[in-house]
Enzyme design. Sequence first.
Site, PDB file in Angstrom:
ATOM      1  N   GLU A   8       2.274  -2.545   9.413  1.00 51.49           N
ATOM      2  CA  GLU A   8       2.272  -1.137   9.849  1.00 51.49           C
ATOM      3  C   GLU A   8       1.395  -0.257   8.966  1.00 51.49           C
ATOM      4  O   GLU A   8       0.680   0.632   9.447  1.00 51.49           O
ATOM      5  CB  GLU A   8       3.712  -0.603   9.842  1.00 51.49           C
ATOM      6  CG  GLU A   8       3.866   0.824  10.250  1.00 51.49           C
ATOM      7  CD  GLU A   8       3.576   1.079  11.724  1.00 51.49           C
ATOM      8  OE1 GLU A   8       2.506   1.640  11.990  1.00 51.49           O
ATOM      9  OE2 GLU A   8       4.383   0.713  12.596  1.00 51.49           O
ATOM     10  N   VAL A  46      -0.849   2.406  -3.712  1.00 52.80           N
ATOM     11  CA  VAL A  46       0.208   2.137  -2.724  1.00 52.80           C
ATOM     12  C   VAL A  46       1.347   1.328  -3.355  1.00 52.80           C
ATOM     13  O   VAL A  46       2.527   1.564  -3.066  1.00 52.80           O
ATOM     14  CB  VAL A  46      -0.371   1.414  -1.483  1.00 52.80           C
ATOM     15  CG1 VAL A  46       0.724   1.184  -0.452  1.00 52.80           C
ATOM     16  CG2 VAL A  46      -1.503   2.233  -0.872  1.00 52.80           C
ATOM     17  N   LYS A  94      -5.651  -3.841   6.144  1.00 55.03           N
ATOM     18  CA  LYS A  94      -6.221  -3.866   7.503  1.00 55.03           C
ATOM     19  C   LYS A  94      -7.424  -4.788   7.599  1.00 55.03           C
ATOM     20  O   LYS A  94      -7.646  -5.420   8.637  1.00 55.03           O
ATOM     21  CB  LYS A  94      -6.595  -2.456   7.952  1.00 55.03           C
ATOM     22  CG  LYS A  94      -7.528  -1.695   7.024  1.00 55.03           C
ATOM     23  CD  LYS A  94      -6.810  -0.734   6.140  1.00 55.03           C
ATOM     24  CE  LYS A  94      -7.688  -0.295   4.992  1.00 55.03           C
ATOM     25  NZ  LYS A  94      -7.205   0.861   4.287  1.00 55.03           N
ATOM     26  N   ASP A 151     -13.859   0.656   7.924  1.00 54.56           N
ATOM     27  CA  ASP A 151     -12.404   0.807   7.767  1.00 54.56           C
ATOM     28  C   ASP A 151     -11.768   1.181   9.119  1.00 54.56           C
ATOM     29  O   ASP A 151     -10.754   0.597   9.520  1.00 54.56           O
ATOM     30  CB  ASP A 151     -12.123   1.890   6.715  1.00 54.56           C
ATOM     31  CG  ASP A 151     -10.649   2.187   6.566  1.00 54.56           C
ATOM     32  OD1 ASP A 151      -9.932   1.337   6.014  1.00 54.56           O
ATOM     33  OD2 ASP A 151     -10.206   3.257   7.016  1.00 54.56           O
ATOM     34  N   GLU A 186     -11.916   4.219   0.378  1.00 54.35           N
ATOM     35  CA  GLU A 186     -11.784   2.794   0.097  1.00 54.35           C
ATOM     36  C   GLU A 186     -12.476   2.471  -1.227  1.00 54.35           C
ATOM     37  O   GLU A 186     -13.328   3.242  -1.698  1.00 54.35           O
ATOM     38  CB  GLU A 186     -12.467   1.980   1.206  1.00 54.35           C
ATOM     39  CG  GLU A 186     -11.781   2.071   2.546  1.00 54.35           C
ATOM     40  CD  GLU A 186     -10.354   1.548   2.511  1.00 54.35           C
ATOM     41  OE1 GLU A 186     -10.149   0.365   2.238  1.00 54.35           O
ATOM     42  OE2 GLU A 186      -9.430   2.346   2.726  1.00 54.35           O
ATOM     43  N   LYS A 246      -9.070  -1.004  11.677  1.00 59.36           N
ATOM     44  CA  LYS A 246      -7.825  -0.471  12.254  1.00 59.36           C
ATOM     45  C   LYS A 246      -7.872  -0.511  13.776  1.00 59.36           C
ATOM     46  O   LYS A 246      -6.883  -0.844  14.436  1.00 59.36           O
ATOM     47  CB  LYS A 246      -7.611   0.964  11.750  1.00 59.36           C
ATOM     48  CG  LYS A 246      -7.397   1.031  10.235  1.00 59.36           C
ATOM     49  CD  LYS A 246      -7.541   2.450   9.709  1.00 59.36           C
ATOM     50  CE  LYS A 246      -7.347   2.515   8.202  1.00 59.36           C
ATOM     51  NZ  LYS A 246      -7.745   3.805   7.622  1.00 59.36           N
TER      52      LYS A 246
HETATM   53  N1  HSE Z   1      -9.873   4.911   3.152  1.00 63.09           N
HETATM   54  C1  HSE Z   1      -8.845   5.063   4.122  1.00 63.09           C
HETATM   55  C2  HSE Z   1      -8.980   6.470   4.710  1.00 63.09           C
HETATM   56  C3  HSE Z   1      -7.503   4.871   3.472  1.00 63.09           C
HETATM   57  O1  HSE Z   1      -9.764   7.272   4.207  1.00 63.09           O
HETATM   58  O2  HSE Z   1      -8.334   6.761   5.691  1.00 63.09           O
HETATM   59  C4  HSE Z   1      -6.436   4.376   4.371  1.00 63.09           C
HETATM   60  O3  HSE Z   1      -6.744   3.243   5.068  1.00 63.09           O
END
Ligand code: HSE
Length: 437
Positions: free
Chosen positions: A130, A14, A106, A202, A191, A206
Amino acid sequence: MEPVKIGLLGLGTVGGGTVSVLTRNANEIARRAGRGIKITHAAAIDYDPDLIQGLDQIEKISDDAFVVVEDPDVDIVIELIGGYSPARELVLKAIENGKHVVTANKALIALHGNEIFAAAQAMGVTVAFEAGVAGGIPIIKAVREGLAANQIEWIAGIINGTGNYILTEMRDKGRDFEDVLKEAQALGYAEADPTFDVEGIDAAHKLTILGSIAFGMPLQFDKTYTEGIGKIEQQDVLYAGELGYRIKHLGITRKTEAGVEQRVHPTLIPERRLIANVDGVMNAVLVNSDAVGPTLYYGAGAGAEPTASAVVADLVDIVRALTTDPENRVPHLAFQPDALADIKILPMEETETAYYLRIHAIDKPGVLADITEILGDSGISIEAILQKEPAEDAKHVPIIFLTQRIKEKNMNDAITKIESLDAIDGEVMRIRMETLG
Ligand code: HSE
């Protein structure tokens, strides 16, 4: 006017994407922000200079991220290191030094956001995140600002691309779980610890953030129910399909009179819903609000430039707001800090949903009656039953039930009783089901 000076922590997927987008679209971004934006100081240990367009424009690259957050020339810090520590310490130090922060982290926001936002509030700086939810989809902005007139009723999202890719490949190509996971890792979506993807952690990070900005309550990751996709078998994907459903790994947050449901788990959804057709690594978030009704947001939930798109959008917001009164900036969790409410997040047993059950039973008279009696005694109404032919030489037949909505507590009791019947083999497979109507 002087360009705004950025300190960038991390030049991985990123980070590299952010440098590339800021370089390639510099003019367009400056026209939108009202000022140029320049990365003056980055921190990274391990990066591939050949993959990052515009790396030569960065004045200084240090190997210690704390040097960047202490750099007096830096106005805004972008944290793209990920993980809990030292990300938390770096962000808090940046805030203490009066810098605004943009992060894609996140996990950091879901677990330490309350502390971070309080520190930012005290210093009059912004922390923007965001990119932390659904990658490039501007879902935070949509919920926090675009839907600000509404009472949000529920949000249901496919918010982990890796999990969605695995379920899609299992359905379309009959592939095995492990095999698909390896491919998602190779594609760079997973991840650092892929158990975060497949176990739903994950997605829970979120969803915790979405729940807070939807309902105006502090972040409570520890109260978010989390169940992964590891138990889903090929046969469940097939049976769900025969009944007109798809299995998706959903994050759901719903406001009820008793409190807020906040849960991540595999879910059957009718295949006619648009969100049921979001496949591969794509993400989608469906928001149901009182004034506008349902709105659906779809796009790339991971990857270098999609996530950079969200990072840079946050940067532009901050640059535009640099001259405004800190008291009047968009609040971190959408609601004014003193208006956050102590809304109860319901324990999973108190949440209500419909269910898919797969039960393996001896094929003899009376078994079905015993099961339906248990369901009836628990107040569970059956919507559909599907009994499959027994496999050759098999003693047990799979029976699939779809039920109407019922409290999880009632379903737990019924499952315990069904599993204790002599005619039942193994555990009952339970997948929650939502019509999202
Ligand atoms: N590991 C996360 C996914 C990446 O697969 O969506 C973005 O948060």
